[in-house]
Design an enzyme around this catalytic site. Structure first.
Site, short mmCIF file in Angstrom:
data_model
loop_
_atom_site.label_atom_id
_atom_site.label_comp_id
_atom_site.label_asym_id
_atom_site.label_seq_id
_atom_site.Cartn_x
_atom_site.Cartn_y
_atom_site.Cartn_z
N ASP A 177 -1.14 -12.78 1.36
CA ASP A 177 -1.94 -12.19 0.25
C ASP A 177 -2.17 -13.02 -0.82
O ASP A 177 -1.57 -14.10 -0.89
CB ASP A 177 -1.39 -10.69 -0.19
CG ASP A 177 -2.19 -9.84 -0.88
OD1 ASP A 177 -3.53 -10.01 -0.83
OD2 ASP A 177 -1.78 -8.67 -1.32
N GLU A 221 -4.71 -2.11 -8.58
CA GLU A 221 -3.35 -2.62 -8.30
C GLU A 221 -2.25 -2.41 -9.28
O GLU A 221 -2.45 -1.31 -10.00
CB GLU A 221 -3.49 -4.24 -8.04
CG GLU A 221 -4.34 -4.61 -6.84
CD GLU A 221 -4.35 -6.22 -6.59
OE1 GLU A 221 -3.50 -6.81 -6.48
OE2 GLU A 221 -5.41 -6.49 -6.28
C1 BGC Z 1 -4.60 -7.41 -2.84
C2 BGC Z 1 -5.23 -7.17 -1.70
C3 BGC Z 1 -6.42 -7.55 -1.38
C4 BGC Z 1 -6.49 -9.24 -1.89
C5 BGC Z 1 -8.20 -9.64 -1.63
C6 BGC Z 1 -4.87 -8.82 -3.21
O1 BGC Z 1 -4.48 -9.20 -4.47
O2 BGC Z 1 -3.11 -7.25 -2.90
O3 BGC Z 1 -5.06 -5.85 -1.18
O4 BGC Z 1 -6.97 -7.46 0.10
O5 BGC Z 1 -6.22 -9.36 -3.00
O6 BGC Z 1 -8.84 -9.07 -2.75
C1 BGC Z 2 -9.23 -10.39 -7.44
C2 BGC Z 2 -8.71 -9.48 -6.42
C3 BGC Z 2 -7.32 -9.65 -6.31
C4 BGC Z 2 -6.62 -9.83 -7.73
C5 BGC Z 2 -5.06 -10.31 -7.60
C6 BGC Z 2 -8.57 -10.48 -8.80
O1 BGC Z 2 -9.10 -11.18 -9.66
O2 BGC Z 2 -10.91 -10.06 -7.72
O3 BGC Z 2 -9.30 -9.60 -5.20
O4 BGC Z 2 -6.67 -8.73 -5.65
O5 BGC Z 2 -7.29 -10.90 -8.28
O6 BGC Z 2 -4.36 -10.37 -8.80
#
Ligand code: BGC
Ligand code: BGC
Length: 616
Positions: free
Chosen positions: A337, A533
């Site tokens: 990830d 998140e």
């Molecule tokens: C998230 C994932 C996501 C990825 C891409 C990560 O931070 O935990 O769920 O698919 O970013 O955006």
């Molecule tokens: C991105 C997300 C990702 C996240 C992780 C963001 O800046 O757009 O896709 O999951 O960072 O911290």
């Protein structure tokens, strides 16, 4: 010719010959030096050196079984080309698009909010085509994997159908519906040339304070297993000519069971934290959805950012390799990830080596790929990573690419763009909204409402706010506010549902001024503001003071009060909520707000049930 002359001429011939040999050697050494230095400077040769695979090479032929195509392609690949396949890069980090070619990148992604400008379906397609064109220009023409978080529809795209977030689908308990939602989502993705979805989230959620509750189907292993399988099957069943979707099961393993207060990210509370369950419990509670998704053919597993037994999951050889790949026989690819590999302490080189040896095949970097390519090259030279492990990882990545038909159809031709946000898909979303609604309270048979009521007042922070109705992962990572994307608000749905003789008055905060008589019905639509998140980790998910004040004002001027709660998880309700006549949990319904009026006004019954406990 006398003997002396003859000897002199022979010597001259020898000298000339010797000179020729010396010259020849010098030219060869020079050439060799030139070629090897060029190879050092350019990671991959764009021209056909060592040599291009022939146009009819087995890997290019759709009639050849996938395993044979993989072996054939692998046999043509240089080490540098193999390393490139392991890199998954966020699109805004590729400042020179020629790097896609010269590094032979394996994959790219749009993170939340990673849209093109303008953010239209056509420009998404254009963007992905331009990336794929660079991949086509590599020696072997290996297409890119392009990934997005289409977790409630292809919702980074303005104009896409936004379905209820997974928790609402969990409330529907309807695998057939989930199958069709996944199909429609896939059609919208494929129309924009995108094959890869970072979903579904098949974690079994245990703590409603977590900011990712709404991404899951709920807290029951059986429910998550059955809906997760339906989602995988729906995505896999959908194709557009040769193109098929690549489903990702996430987040492996135990991310739904992290402990409050254990987050390693200092801005978060539980997200990216620690799972303390023992292995027996993990296998009983968390593993079955993954098992079912593997059986259903899901080709990708995304590794959680959580820790278990003192280390990040991406270091865990036992879970990634022994259990997933060997015991469960998973032949697909394991992707780490966002920046997950570099969360492993001990320096970047050590992190890359540890994760790849544990079983990570593709690394979501997502920023710097140049250093990554260097680390893997160094590890292969030193033997820290074996060439057999590299080949295994590349095979798994290529398998996903072949399965998705990427070699035959790396992007789309634009002929399906009209499916993005189509009426047919919006109808499925509206049905999903109806089926997701849960009636938490209904006193005096307040619900269903009659569409012929004289006067209804509507108020509240989410009554007329599509952004809030859609939640996180909509256009932006953290979602949006307001009504500037296509969709129908809950208020508009109510207005459309009532009879022509019904008056509907709206006030954001419930200030209707001095009223001569109470409205027959007051509807307060309240709830959470969007988050994603760990930003959404919340010690006390509850209705805000503003929302409670609005509810009080509405209640004071209406005979009966209906409260509709729009939220990604159960919210604590105040003691006085037992005086509210009706309470409805609407989760995060998405773009089709009419689905709420459909049920409030009795065109359809309430059928949703709680996918996780709602404390009262
Ligand atoms: C998230 C994932 C996501 C990825 C891409 C990560 O931070 O935990 O769920 O698919 O970013 O955006
Ligand atoms: C991105 C997300 C990702 C996240 C992780 C963001 O800046 O757009 O896709 O999951 O960072 O911290």
């Amino acid at each position: 010719m006398n003997s002396q002359k003859w000897i002199r001429s022979l010597t001259r011939t020898r000298i000339r010959l010797l000179g020729g040999v010396v010259m020849g050697v010098a030219v060869i050494v020079g050439l060799w030096l030139f070629i090897s230095r060029t190879q050092l400077a350019v990671p991959l040769l764009k021209t056909c050196k060592p040599e291009c695979a022939p146009a009819d090479a087995p890997y290019r032929r759709i009639d050849v079984p996938v395993d044979e195509r993989i072996e054939d392609l692998l046999s043509h690949m240089t080490e540098a080309e193999k390393i490139g396949q392991l890199a998954l890069v966020e699109k805004n980090s590729v400042h020179d698009l020629n790097d896609i070619t010269s590094y032979g990148l394996g994959g790219m992604l749009s993170g939340g909010g990673g849209y093109p400008t303008p953010n239209t379906p056509a420009s998404w397609l254009e963007m992905v085509r331009s990336f794929q064109a660079r991949a086509q220009a590599t020696r072997l023409g290996i297409p890119l994997l392009y990934g997005v978080d289409a977790i409630h529809g292809h919702a980074n795209v303005i104009g896409a159908t936004v379905f209820p977030h997974a928790i609402g689908l969990g409330a529907s308990q309807d695998p057939d519906l989930v199958y069709r939602v996944a199909q429609a989502t896939t059609e919208e993705m494929l129309a924009t040339g995108i094959h890869w979805n970072f979903g579904p989230d098949i974690n079994v959620v245990q703590d409603t304070r977590w900011g990712r509750v709404y991404e899951t189907f709920g807290s029951s292993t059986d429910l998550v297993t059955s809906l997760g399988r339906a989602y995988v099957e729906g995505m896999q069943a959908t194709s557009s000519m040769d193109a098929r979707a690549i489903v990702t099961m996430k987040a492996y393993l135990g991310a739904g069971a992290m402990v409050w207060g254990s987050a390693t990210n200092e801005d978060y509370k539980i997200d990216q934290g620690t799972t303390t369950e023992d292995e027996t419990t993990m296998r009983r509670v968390e593993l079955p959805p993954f098992q079912a998704a593997i059986e259903a053919g899901a080709p990708v597993v995304l590794v959680g950012l959580n820790s278990w037994k003192g280390a990040k999951l991406s270091t865990n050889h036992h879970l990634l390799t022994d259990v997933l790949k060997e015991e469960l026989g998973f032949r697909g690819m394991v992707v780490s990830d966002w920046y997950g590999v570099y969360m492993i302490p001990g320096g970047e080189y050590h992190a890359v080596v540890t994760a790849i040896n544990a079983g990570v095949d593709m690394v979501m970097l997502p920023f710097d790929y140049k250093s990554f390519v260097g680390y893997v090259g160094r590890a292969l030279k030193s033997g820290d990573i074996s060439s057999a492990r590299l080949d295994d990882a590349v095979r798994r990545i290529l398998r996903a690419k072949f399965a998705a038909g990427l070699f035959e159809q790396p992007t789309a031709d634009g002929s399906s763009l009209a499916s993005v946000g189509s009426d047919a898909h919006r109808a499925i979303a509206r049905e999903a909204v109806r089926k997701s609604l849960v009636q938490l309270q209904n006193k005096n048979k307040t619900l269903p409402l009659s569409p012929n009521i004289n006067r209804i007042i509507v108020a509240g922070s989410v009554a007329s706010n599509l952004g809030r109705q859609m939640g996180g992962w909509t256009v932006e990572w953290q979602g949006i506010e307001g009504n500037w994307v296509p969709g129908t608000t809950i208020l508009d749905g109510i207005k459309a549902a009532v009879s022509s003789s019904t008056t509907v008055d709206y006030s954001l905060d419930g200030s209707f001024g001095i009223v001569s008589s109470k409205a027959n019905i007051g509807i307060a639509v309240v709830g959470e503001t969007p988050y994603a998140e760990g930003v959404g980790d919340n010690a006390h998910p509850s209705l805000s003071a503003t929302d409670l004040a609005t509810i009080d004002r509405v209640r004071a001027v209406s005979q009966r009060l209906v409260v509709v709660i729009v939220s990604g998880r159960p919210l604590e309700l105040p003691p006085e909520s037992n005086k509210w006549d009706a309470i409805v949990a609407a989760w995060l319904p998405g773009s089709e707000g009419e689905g709420i009026a459909d049920v409030l006004f009795g065109s359809y019954p309430f059928t949703g049930t709680l996918p996780l406990a709602w404390p009262r």
